[in-house]
Design a protein around this motif. Structure first.
Motif, PDB file in Angstrom:
ATOM      1  N   GLU A 165     -12.451  -2.315  -4.489  1.00 24.86           N
ATOM      2  CA  GLU A 165     -12.389  -3.159  -3.063  1.00 24.86           C
ATOM      3  C   GLU A 165     -12.704  -4.524  -3.183  1.00 24.86           C
ATOM      4  O   GLU A 165     -12.221  -5.596  -2.668  1.00 24.86           O
ATOM      5  CB  GLU A 165     -13.038  -2.319  -2.243  1.00 24.86           C
ATOM      6  CG  GLU A 165     -13.349  -3.167  -0.666  1.00 24.86           C
ATOM      7  CD  GLU A 165     -13.985  -2.359   0.392  1.00 24.86           C
ATOM      8  OE1 GLU A 165     -14.257  -3.096   1.196  1.00 24.86           O
ATOM      9  OE2 GLU A 165     -14.234  -1.170   0.090  1.00 24.86           O
ATOM     10  N   TYR A 208      -8.449  -1.355   4.952  1.00 20.45           N
ATOM     11  CA  TYR A 208      -7.316  -2.443   4.204  1.00 20.45           C
ATOM     12  C   TYR A 208      -7.055  -3.198   5.393  1.00 20.45           C
ATOM     13  O   TYR A 208      -6.967  -4.455   5.208  1.00 20.45           O
ATOM     14  CB  TYR A 208      -6.054  -1.481   3.709  1.00 20.45           C
ATOM     15  CG  TYR A 208      -6.328  -1.138   2.239  1.00 20.45           C
ATOM     16  CD1 TYR A 208      -6.174  -2.176   1.193  1.00 20.45           C
ATOM     17  CD2 TYR A 208      -6.140   0.008   1.990  1.00 20.45           C
ATOM     18  CE1 TYR A 208      -6.189  -1.715  -0.016  1.00 20.45           C
ATOM     19  CE2 TYR A 208      -6.305   0.478   0.775  1.00 20.45           C
ATOM     20  CZ  TYR A 208      -6.207  -0.367  -0.339  1.00 20.45           C
ATOM     21  OH  TYR A 208      -6.312  -0.005  -1.656  1.00 20.45           O
ATOM     22  N   ILE A 219       0.937  -1.248   0.176  1.00 22.32           N
ATOM     23  CA  ILE A 219       0.088   0.106  -0.046  1.00 22.32           C
ATOM     24  C   ILE A 219       0.922   1.260  -0.185  1.00 22.32           C
ATOM     25  O   ILE A 219       1.614   1.368   0.909  1.00 22.32           O
ATOM     26  CB  ILE A 219      -0.890  -0.116   1.177  1.00 22.32           C
ATOM     27  CG1 ILE A 219      -1.622  -1.247   1.356  1.00 22.32           C
ATOM     28  CG2 ILE A 219      -1.799   1.391   1.284  1.00 22.32           C
ATOM     29  CD1 ILE A 219      -2.697  -1.414   0.218  1.00 22.32           C
TER      30      ILE A 219
END
Length: 280
Positions: free
Chosen positions: A257, A39, A7
């Motif tokens: 997502e 996340y 990330i």
């Protein structure tokens, strides 16, 4: 085969399509914490440990978030301090930026930070001078060179998998390179990125899964995935971008997502530090 999920931990406005698109010190609403929390929920659900390349400026503003990430067993690595492009900095400016970030992050988590990723993959042929600086600043690995060329970044001859600096004429460096993963197409065509960013959002999930399986099983290599906090946030504020840049920046946010969750549910993951054998 373990893969890696990374990330790039920055806020919604950190984009480098053109100069002066953002200034860190202007007052803006932040969305980074709520998106990072999502996340973390997904990583906990699927028992995944990830690598977070955290921007130093974001770490200053959201220190408790960085501590939370580290406290849940994820790796903290550096994304530089101010999200400035490496090839638009002087060597001195670059050194000061990465050093400042490293100090902030190490003070927050109480551990050595060994990884670095340049904003917008901005170590290119114009900025290979940055590699020895990273080694001098005590980084062990970098994930900063995109192994195919587009209009924003990339080195077309860069190896597709984990390698050393000899590919860039710097054989004396011990720095390890961890590139995002591409699908090889053949000598006449450029390799196809699929493991993160706009590519991940644009491509159908069946193709991402197919190519991940191919890289794992046929090439015996981990896939290095990468996304940003904003890429799972359909309600984020919007930057004023040119049409092409807006398409790249925002297309596919609605379903991203869902794709992330499918990938996390199908494969095993480790941090970059763990894949390289530097886990504590």
């Amino acid at each position: 085969m373990k893969n890696v999920f990374t990330i790039d931990t920055e806020d919604w406005y950190h984009a480098n399509y053109e100069d002066n698109l953002f200034e860190n010190n202007t007052v803006k609403p932040s969305t980074v914490e709520e998106n990072v929390d999502r996340y973390l929920e997904l990583f906990n659900k699927y028992d995944v440990k990830a690598t977070f390349f955290v921007l130093g400026y974001v770490a200053e503003e959201h220190g408790s978030m960085v501590k939370k990430i580290a406290g849940e067993g994820h790796e903290i690595a550096s994304h530089g301090y101010a999200h400035h492009l490496a090839y638009k900095q002087s060597p001195l400016e670059f050194r000061e930026d990465v050093r400042k970030s490293k100090i902030i992050l190490e003070d927050l988590v109480g551990k050595r930070v060994i990884g670095y990723r340049a904003p917008s993959w901005s170590i290119t042929e114009k900025s290979l001078w940055a590699l020895p600086i990273l080694e001098e600043e005590k980084f062990i690995y970098t994930s900063s060179i995109f192994p195919t060329k587009n209009y924003l970044y990339g080195i077309p001859y860069a190896p597709r998998f984990i390698h050393g600096s000899g590919s860039y004429g710097q054989e004396k460096l011990k720095l390890i390179h961890v590139p995002p993963t591409t699908k090889q197409t053949g000598k006449m065509l450029p390799d196809i990125p699929f493991s993160g960013g706009a590519y991940f959002r644009l491509l159908p999930i069946f193709l991402i899964k197919h190519w991940t399986r191919y890289v794992n099983e046929k090439e015996s290599q981990p896939v290095i995935f990468y996304l940003h906090p904003r890429e799972i946030d359909r309600n984020q504020p919007r930057l004023k971008l040119k049409i092409k840049d807006a398409f790249i920046h925002y297309y596919g946010i609605k379903n991203c997502e869902k794709k992330v969750e499918q990938v996390l549910s199908l494969y095993k993951f480790d941090t970059i530090k763990g894949i390289l054998g530097f886990d504590e």
